[in-house]
Design a protein around this motif. Structure first.
Motif, PDB file in Angstrom:
ATOM      1  N   LEU A 159      34.649  34.356  48.526  1.00  0.00           N
ATOM      2  CA  LEU A 159      34.186  33.016  47.478  1.00  0.00           C
ATOM      3  C   LEU A 159      33.801  32.083  47.735  1.00  0.00           C
ATOM      4  O   LEU A 159      34.311  30.807  47.093  1.00  0.00           O
ATOM      5  CB  LEU A 159      35.933  32.559  47.362  1.00  0.00           C
ATOM      6  CG  LEU A 159      37.114  33.755  46.241  1.00  0.00           C
ATOM      7  CD1 LEU A 159      38.020  33.084  46.251  1.00  0.00           C
ATOM      8  CD2 LEU A 159      36.220  34.665  44.916  1.00  0.00           C
ATOM      9  N   LEU A 160      33.030  32.128  48.863  1.00  0.00           N
ATOM     10  CA  LEU A 160      32.361  30.463  48.931  1.00  0.00           C
ATOM     11  C   LEU A 160      30.939  30.233  48.193  1.00  0.00           C
ATOM     12  O   LEU A 160      30.461  31.488  47.537  1.00  0.00           O
ATOM     13  CB  LEU A 160      31.138  31.471  50.286  1.00  0.00           C
ATOM     14  CG  LEU A 160      30.192  29.951  51.144  1.00  0.00           C
ATOM     15  CD1 LEU A 160      30.667  29.689  52.378  1.00  0.00           C
ATOM     16  CD2 LEU A 160      28.939  29.964  50.907  1.00  0.00           C
ATOM     17  N   THR A 161      30.896  29.094  47.649  1.00  0.00           N
ATOM     18  CA  THR A 161      30.114  28.419  46.780  1.00  0.00           C
ATOM     19  C   THR A 161      29.540  27.581  47.326  1.00  0.00           C
ATOM     20  O   THR A 161      29.911  26.892  48.571  1.00  0.00           O
ATOM     21  CB  THR A 161      30.777  28.363  45.277  1.00  0.00           C
ATOM     22  OG1 THR A 161      31.437  27.249  46.302  1.00  0.00           O
ATOM     23  CG2 THR A 161      31.207  29.293  44.560  1.00  0.00           C
ATOM     24  N   PRO A 165      36.218  42.707  44.123  1.00  0.00           N
ATOM     25  CA  PRO A 165      37.633  41.640  42.778  1.00  0.00           C
ATOM     26  C   PRO A 165      38.470  42.011  41.657  1.00  0.00           C
ATOM     27  O   PRO A 165      39.980  40.926  42.150  1.00  0.00           O
ATOM     28  CB  PRO A 165      35.593  42.242  42.352  1.00  0.00           C
ATOM     29  CG  PRO A 165      34.988  42.560  42.757  1.00  0.00           C
ATOM     30  CD  PRO A 165      36.058  43.485  43.833  1.00  0.00           C
ATOM     31  N   LYS A 166      39.084  42.847  41.782  1.00  0.00           N
ATOM     32  CA  LYS A 166      40.338  42.916  41.147  1.00  0.00           C
ATOM     33  C   LYS A 166      41.569  42.519  42.556  1.00  0.00           C
ATOM     34  O   LYS A 166      42.862  41.927  41.580  1.00  0.00           O
ATOM     35  CB  LYS A 166      40.739  44.253  40.578  1.00  0.00           C
ATOM     36  CG  LYS A 166      39.772  44.672  39.276  1.00  0.00           C
ATOM     37  CD  LYS A 166      40.348  45.508  38.572  1.00  0.00           C
ATOM     38  CE  LYS A 166      40.064  46.186  36.730  1.00  0.00           C
ATOM     39  NZ  LYS A 166      39.665  47.180  36.911  1.00  0.00           N
ATOM     40  N   ARG A 167      41.588  43.661  42.860  1.00  0.00           N
ATOM     41  CA  ARG A 167      42.973  43.065  43.898  1.00  0.00           C
ATOM     42  C   ARG A 167      42.397  42.065  44.282  1.00  0.00           C
ATOM     43  O   ARG A 167      43.620  41.268  44.386  1.00  0.00           O
ATOM     44  CB  ARG A 167      42.829  44.367  45.332  1.00  0.00           C
ATOM     45  CG  ARG A 167      43.384  45.537  45.012  1.00  0.00           C
ATOM     46  CD  ARG A 167      43.135  46.508  45.347  1.00  0.00           C
ATOM     47  NE  ARG A 167      41.842  46.953  46.140  1.00  0.00           N
ATOM     48  CZ  ARG A 167      41.510  47.423  46.784  1.00  0.00           C
ATOM     49  NH1 ARG A 167      42.268  47.916  47.462  1.00  0.00           N
ATOM     50  NH2 ARG A 167      40.615  48.111  47.546  1.00  0.00           N
ATOM     51  N   ARG A 168      41.127  40.951  44.864  1.00  0.00           N
ATOM     52  CA  ARG A 168      41.262  40.067  45.115  1.00  0.00           C
ATOM     53  C   ARG A 168      41.651  38.305  44.673  1.00  0.00           C
ATOM     54  O   ARG A 168      42.771  37.958  44.470  1.00  0.00           O
ATOM     55  CB  ARG A 168      39.597  39.605  45.162  1.00  0.00           C
ATOM     56  CG  ARG A 168      39.423  37.952  45.306  1.00  0.00           C
ATOM     57  CD  ARG A 168      38.040  38.141  45.559  1.00  0.00           C
ATOM     58  NE  ARG A 168      37.009  39.318  46.460  1.00  0.00           N
ATOM     59  CZ  ARG A 168      36.378  39.027  45.774  1.00  0.00           C
ATOM     60  NH1 ARG A 168      34.901  38.247  44.453  1.00  0.00           N
ATOM     61  NH2 ARG A 168      34.830  39.951  46.161  1.00  0.00           N
ATOM     62  N   GLN A 172      41.821  42.651  54.033  1.00  0.00           N
ATOM     63  CA  GLN A 172      39.974  42.299  54.346  1.00  0.00           C
ATOM     64  C   GLN A 172      39.745  43.693  53.445  1.00  0.00           C
ATOM     65  O   GLN A 172      38.786  43.029  52.385  1.00  0.00           O
ATOM     66  CB  GLN A 172      39.765  43.165  55.576  1.00  0.00           C
ATOM     67  CG  GLN A 172      40.225  41.782  56.876  1.00  0.00           C
ATOM     68  CD  GLN A 172      39.387  41.624  58.219  1.00  0.00           C
ATOM     69  OE1 GLN A 172      37.942  42.212  57.861  1.00  0.00           O
ATOM     70  NE2 GLN A 172      39.998  41.872  59.126  1.00  0.00           N
ATOM     71  N   ALA A 173      39.586  44.558  53.244  1.00  0.00           N
ATOM     72  CA  ALA A 173      39.578  46.119  52.317  1.00  0.00           C
ATOM     73  C   ALA A 173      40.335  45.187  50.892  1.00  0.00           C
ATOM     74  O   ALA A 173      39.871  44.885  49.403  1.00  0.00           O
ATOM     75  CB  ALA A 173      40.180  46.617  52.563  1.00  0.00           C
ATOM     76  N   ASP A 174      41.017  44.508  50.245  1.00  0.00           N
ATOM     77  CA  ASP A 174      41.476  43.868  49.496  1.00  0.00           C
ATOM     78  C   ASP A 174      40.690  42.782  48.430  1.00  0.00           C
ATOM     79  O   ASP A 174      40.341  42.446  47.836  1.00  0.00           O
ATOM     80  CB  ASP A 174      42.810  43.643  48.913  1.00  0.00           C
ATOM     81  CG  ASP A 174      44.058  44.091  49.519  1.00  0.00           C
ATOM     82  OD1 ASP A 174      43.627  46.164  48.692  1.00  0.00           O
ATOM     83  OD2 ASP A 174      45.169  44.199  49.255  1.00  0.00           O
ATOM     84  N   TRP A 175      40.158  42.006  49.714  1.00  0.00           N
ATOM     85  CA  TRP A 175      39.343  40.760  49.550  1.00  0.00           C
ATOM     86  C   TRP A 175      38.213  41.213  48.703  1.00  0.00           C
ATOM     87  O   TRP A 175      37.451  39.873  48.328  1.00  0.00           O
ATOM     88  CB  TRP A 175      39.267  40.177  50.602  1.00  0.00           C
ATOM     89  CG  TRP A 175      40.519  39.124  50.630  1.00  0.00           C
ATOM     90  CD1 TRP A 175      41.748  38.641  51.677  1.00  0.00           C
ATOM     91  CD2 TRP A 175      40.376  37.739  49.744  1.00  0.00           C
ATOM     92  NE1 TRP A 175      42.306  38.098  51.700  1.00  0.00           N
ATOM     93  CE2 TRP A 175      41.806  36.865  50.484  1.00  0.00           C
ATOM     94  CE3 TRP A 175      39.173  36.781  48.525  1.00  0.00           C
ATOM     95  CZ2 TRP A 175      42.046  35.913  49.925  1.00  0.00           C
ATOM     96  CZ3 TRP A 175      40.022  35.483  48.703  1.00  0.00           C
ATOM     97  CH2 TRP A 175      41.294  34.885  48.332  1.00  0.00           C
ATOM     98  N   ASN A 176      37.926  42.503  49.528  1.00  0.00           N
ATOM     99  CA  ASN A 176      36.234  42.554  48.993  1.00  0.00           C
ATOM    100  C   ASN A 176      36.378  43.450  47.831  1.00  0.00           C
ATOM    101  O   ASN A 176      35.133  44.000  47.491  1.00  0.00           O
ATOM    102  CB  ASN A 176      35.396  44.105  50.456  1.00  0.00           C
ATOM    103  CG  ASN A 176      35.258  42.727  51.399  1.00  0.00           C
ATOM    104  OD1 ASN A 176      34.815  41.521  50.917  1.00  0.00           O
ATOM    105  ND2 ASN A 176      35.956  42.920  52.335  1.00  0.00           N
TER     106      ASN A 176
END
Ligand SMILES: *Cc1c(COP(=O)(O)O)cnc(C)c1O
Ligand code: SF4
Length: 465
Positions: free
Chosen positions: A135-137, A446-449, A440-444
């Motif tokens: 989520l870095l901008t 998009p839905k679970r994130r 970590q896998a959840d973060w990668n």
């Protein structure tokens, strides 16, 4: 007439004092030991450089390292081939311009370059690279979004941030303003915040039109790069605005090139002139600097700090919390105590912002909480820094402890900023490497994130209602 009470007998001078606290050996007060050896002579090219020469602004500027190639040349004989290759790879993926002062370069322990805390802040290594947070901008703090005129951010009710220029005496990997400072690199095309009369005039006009603003931060870039005439121009213009009561020049220069600060240096004299006039007008003009590790402070720093102190110029410090640099209690303690010893007031420790290419330097919010706990009580309260999170999306600096909700498993913390932007929730995200493999896998994904974020926001709202 009543007899005066018999006085309690006072121990006579030859009776020993009972020490309730155990004695502290001088060695345990390492913050007082500021090195004054010829540390720069470890660099082969500086082996014959005298202390007098090393301690001049001109020599420091002339010998600044501004390219990876020149850097490698300087330390080639001190490091392994493997390290050289690692640096090359690091620079190839770094989105920052390169500039390092010979003062800093010489303070790196080149016999352990992988773990050296100064090396970590200024030289990226390919082997340390971590993928950016999903989520870095680029302008994660929304500084441009809160800027009514280019380079002037007005986020808080009574204070404003004036980015006067876009260059620095060194370029730090972890810089929040990597969207603007330094030369364009292949990776990033920057927003222009060059020192320009026209842009400054508009910023000053905005400040004049806003009687609610009492406080200005002059930053950039870095005020060390402002010419003495520009220090005075901006300083006097701000002093002339009646509602402005205080301002600070922000510069990392004192930390990375303290040798410049000597009586007679035109930059120092320009600052002094503005501070002195401010004092007569009952306005506070101070300097904020940026030490991150105790190794950055030497005998030169002590001389610098004493020079400001003798002139009655307040210097405060803001640090950035970085993994492998200052994220352990002993180092942070040493830094805070050393700054206090130098009469530089530790003001803030920032939890590292989300900045491109620096994921390996970030720590978690819980790290900041632990460090704060370890430090508070060890010295004067006014020398105890506040650990802050600059909330994503422009919520501004929040006390790290003040989250509405913090899930250490997903690494999501949620803050509010009632005096800045009421009714909004702001988040910070711990680096993924500190989370479990499944999270970590959840973060990668998009839905679970999104589900983790929604759940954190919901929990925060529930906590608050
Ligand atoms: C940090 C900052 C300031 C100054 O805030 P303090 O908490 O007073 O140090 C002002 N404006 C902006 C946009 C900032 O980021
Ligand atoms: S000196 Fe300050 S503004 Fe410049 S690169 Fe370093 S952190 Fe950024």
């Amino acid at each position: 007439m009543t007899a005066s009470p018999t006085p309690t007998p006072v121990a006579s001078d030859d009776q020993p004092i009972v020490h309730l606290k155990p004695r502290v050996e001088p060695d345990a007060m390492a913050w007082r030991n500021l090195r004054r050896d010829a540390f720069w002579q470890q660099i082969p090219a500086f082996a014959d450089v005298s202390a007098e020469e090393f301690a001049t602004f001109k020599w420091q500027e002339k010998n600044a390292v501004t390219s990876p190639k020149r850097l490698v040349e300087r330390v080639r004989d001190l490091v392994s081939d493997e390290f050289v290759e690692d640096v090359r790879k690091g620079f190839a993926i770094a989105p920052m311009a390169v500039r390092i002062s010979p003062y800093l370069l010489s303070l790196i322990d080149w016999s352990s370059p992988y773990t050296d805390p100064i090396r970590r802040q200024f030289l990226p290594l390919g082997s340390e690279h971590q993928a950016d947070h999903p989520l870095l901008t680029l302008d994660s703090l929304h500084e441009q979004g809160d800027a009514p005129v280019p380079g002037l951010t007005h986020r808080y009710p009574d204070k404003a941030l004036f980015l006067a220029l876009d260059t620095c005496p060194v370029y730090c990997r972890f810089c929040t303003r990597s969207y603007a400072v330094g030369l364009d690199t292949e990776e990033v095309e920057k927003v222009s915040l060059k020192a320009s009369k026209a842009r400054w005039a508009r910023a000053l006009r905005y400040l004049r039109e806003r009687p609610d603003i009492e406080d200005v931060v002059i930053s950039g870039g870095d005020a060390y790069r402002l010419k003495p005439a520009q220090i005075k121009e901006i300083g006097h213009a701000l002093l002339d605005i009646p509602h402005i009561r205080r301002f600070r020049y922000a510069t990392k220069g004192l930390a990375i090139m303290p040798v410049r600060i000597k009586p007679g240096d035109p930059w120092l004299e320009a600052i002094t002139e503005v501070v002195d006039r401010g004092r007569k007008l009952h306005k506070e003009v101070v300097i904020h600097t940026h030490f991150n590790h105790p190794n950055e402070a030497t005998g030169f720093s002590q001389d610098m700090a004493n020079t400001f102190f003798e002139r009655g110029i307040t210097v405060r410090n803001q640090s950035v919390l970085q993994r492998g640099v200052n994220d352990d209690p002993a180092t942070m303690q040493l830094l805070v105590k050393r700054l206090g010893w130098l009469n530089i007031q530790p003001y803030y420790v920032y939890v590292h912002d989300l900045v491109r290419g620096t994921e390996d330097l970030r720590t978690t919010v819980s790290t900041a909480l632990e460090l704060e706990k370890g430090i508070r009580g060890s010295t004067a309260g006014f020398n105890t820094p506040t650990f802050v999170v600059d909330a994503l999306g422009g919520g501004g600096k929040r006390d790290a402890h003040s989250f509405e909700f913090y899930n250490r498993e997903t690494g999501v913390s949620v803050y509010t900023a009632p005096s800045v932007k009421a009714d909004q929730l702001f988040m910070y995200f711990d680096p993924l490497r500190d989370l479990s493999p499944s999270v970590q896998a959840d973060w990668n994904d998009p839905k679970r994130r999104q589900a983790m974020i929604d759940s954190a926001l919901e929990s925060a709202r529930r906590e608050m209602s």
